[in-house]
Design a protein around this motif. Structure first.
Motif, PDB file in Angstrom:
ATOM      1  N   ALA A 131       0.870  -1.177   0.000  1.00  0.00           N
ATOM      2  CA  ALA A 131       0.000   0.000   0.000  1.00  0.00           C
ATOM      3  C   ALA A 131       0.907   1.227   0.000  1.00  0.00           C
ATOM      4  O   ALA A 131       1.636   1.466   0.965  1.00  0.00           O
ATOM      5  N   TYR A 133       1.779   5.251  -0.199  1.00  0.00           N
ATOM      6  CA  TYR A 133       1.242   6.545   0.187  1.00  0.00           C
ATOM      7  C   TYR A 133       2.245   7.647  -0.136  1.00  0.00           C
ATOM      8  O   TYR A 133       3.457   7.420  -0.179  1.00  0.00           O
ATOM      9  N   ILE A 139      -3.171   8.417  -0.237  1.00  0.00           N
ATOM     10  CA  ILE A 139      -2.879   7.300  -1.140  1.00  0.00           C
ATOM     11  C   ILE A 139      -2.210   7.808  -2.405  1.00  0.00           C
ATOM     12  O   ILE A 139      -2.661   8.775  -3.018  1.00  0.00           O
ATOM     13  N   ARG A 144      -1.571   2.730  -7.328  1.00  0.00           N
ATOM     14  CA  ARG A 144      -2.683   1.851  -6.960  1.00  0.00           C
ATOM     15  C   ARG A 144      -2.692   0.624  -7.865  1.00  0.00           C
ATOM     16  O   ARG A 144      -2.769   0.757  -9.093  1.00  0.00           O
ATOM     17  N   TYR A 176      -7.399  -0.074   1.236  1.00  0.00           N
ATOM     18  CA  TYR A 176      -6.266   0.360   2.044  1.00  0.00           C
ATOM     19  C   TYR A 176      -6.615   0.418   3.530  1.00  0.00           C
ATOM     20  O   TYR A 176      -5.727   0.480   4.371  1.00  0.00           O
ATOM     21  N   PRO A 233      -2.752  -4.383   2.676  1.00  0.00           N
ATOM     22  CA  PRO A 233      -2.701  -3.058   3.304  1.00  0.00           C
ATOM     23  C   PRO A 233      -1.754  -2.960   4.484  1.00  0.00           C
ATOM     24  O   PRO A 233      -1.390  -1.844   4.878  1.00  0.00           O
ATOM     25  N   ARG A 236       3.237  -1.257   4.059  1.00  0.00           N
ATOM     26  CA  ARG A 236       3.092   0.134   3.615  1.00  0.00           C
ATOM     27  C   ARG A 236       4.417   0.689   3.102  1.00  0.00           C
ATOM     28  O   ARG A 236       5.480   0.441   3.676  1.00  0.00           O
TER      29      ARG A 236
END
Length: 341
Positions: A131, A133, A139, A144, A176, A233, A236
């Motif tokens: 995931a 960011y 996000i 994605r 997420y 998720p 990260r």
């Protein structure tokens, strides 16, 4: 960063980082990687794509034995860099898994411990997408993961009807926020974990792609070959990036027009199969309209786009980066032949 992961099933994880003239980003990424203990991260292969900003000297001064520097005499782009880095990691570091990232992408604290805790082998997973960011915690949309709409009827219908925009085929933001993995077909090389067996069974990224789409084509190829890819998720990553279109949709520098559109054609062909040609009837007119945003550069924009479409239709990656730079060179609104980047 996460501890030793003593309660998790441990495997030998090796990072591959590709860099070109972004020393400040690379320094932050390497520092973050080395916060992980050797049990979480066994080695870091840094591919220096002929940087000229002091990167080579800085890397030469690093003392951590886990850093393995692979220097190139020329810039082969992300595609060439990842291919060489993955080859080096397999040959020199005996990994069970690789984790791939650009020089401006880095694991969030605890990312590697979270990955080891998943036990992907027991789950039958061949790849895990993190995931991703932005540094501000939102996000990172460009990273994605997505499903291939041409392989999943419900995804195809949502995409065709434009239900939810990019959410039609990309993972929704809600993914997420949960705890469960989600199957995906396509993802980026920012925080992509891939098993040794999957890498050994697949072709490496084509260096002729240079930039854009090499990660999408690679991961789509894995999924089309039956490999199981998931998004999770709990794992990260942070992407401290600037997008390619920084002012009202304009490509900067202009040479990126060529790679972006040519490589998208490769990706569309691989994903769509026989539906590729009907798809082009919808896509090409939209691409032509982008030229309106390049006032003073429209002639060059359309020249690059024409070459991109021609080479994309012929599946041709032989055009050199020097050729692309020559096609894109502009000074004061006039076309020039000097090869500048």
């Amino acid at each position: 960063m996460g501890g030793s992961g003593s309660s998790a099933v441990m495997r030998r994880l090796v990072a591959v980082v590709v860099t070109y003239n972004r020393l400040d980003k690379l320094q932050d990424t390497v520092a973050r990687l080395l916060e992980a203990g050797p049990a979480d991260l066994a080695a870091v292969v840094v591919v220096d794509n002929a940087s000229t900003d002091g990167t080579a000297a800085w890397l030469a001064g690093q003392s951590d034995p886990r850093i393995d520097v692979l220097s190139s005499a020329r810039n082969d782009g992300g595609a060439g860099g990842f291919g060489r880095g993955m080859t080096r990691a397999l040959a020199a570091h005996d990994p069970d898994w690789l984790v791939l990232m650009d020089d401006d992408g880095r694991p969030a604290p605890g990312a590697f411990a979270a990955f080891h805790a998943l036990d992907p082998e027991a789950q039958g997973w061949d790849g895990v997408a993190a995931a991703v960011y932005y540094p501000d915690g939102t996000i990172c949309d460009m990273n994605r993961p997505s499903r291939n709409p041409f392989q999943h009827v419900s995804v195809f219908v949502r995409t065709l009807l434009r239900v939810g925009g990019r959410n039609g085929f990309h993972l929704k933001p809600e993914a997420y926020e949960g705890d469960a993995p989600c199957p995906v077909d396509i993802t980026s090389f920012v925080g992509f974990f891939v098993s040794k067996k999957a890498v050994e069974a697949a072709d490496l990224p084509d260096p002729g792609l240079f930039v854009y789409g090499d990660d999408g084509l690679y991961t789509l190829g894995l999924s089309l070959a039956g490999r199981q890819l998931v998004f999770h998720p709990h794992v990260r990553f942070e992407h401290d990036c600037a997008t390619f279109a920084v002012q009202d949709g304009r490509f900067q520098p202009l040479w990126k027009v060529y790679y972006y559109h040519r490589n998208l054609l490769f990706l569309y062909r691989a994903a769509a199969g026989w539906m590729f040609w009907p798809l082009m009837a919808l896509i090409l007119p939209k691409w032509m309209l982008k030229g309106r945003r390049h006032r003073g550069e429209q002639r060059v924009f359309y020249r690059l786009l024409a070459r991109a479409v021609w080479d994309g239709f012929r599946s041709d990656t032989s055009r050199t980066h020097g050729d692309v730079l020559a096609l894109s060179a502009v000074e004061n609104g006039k076309v020039v032949l000097a090869q500048k980047q």
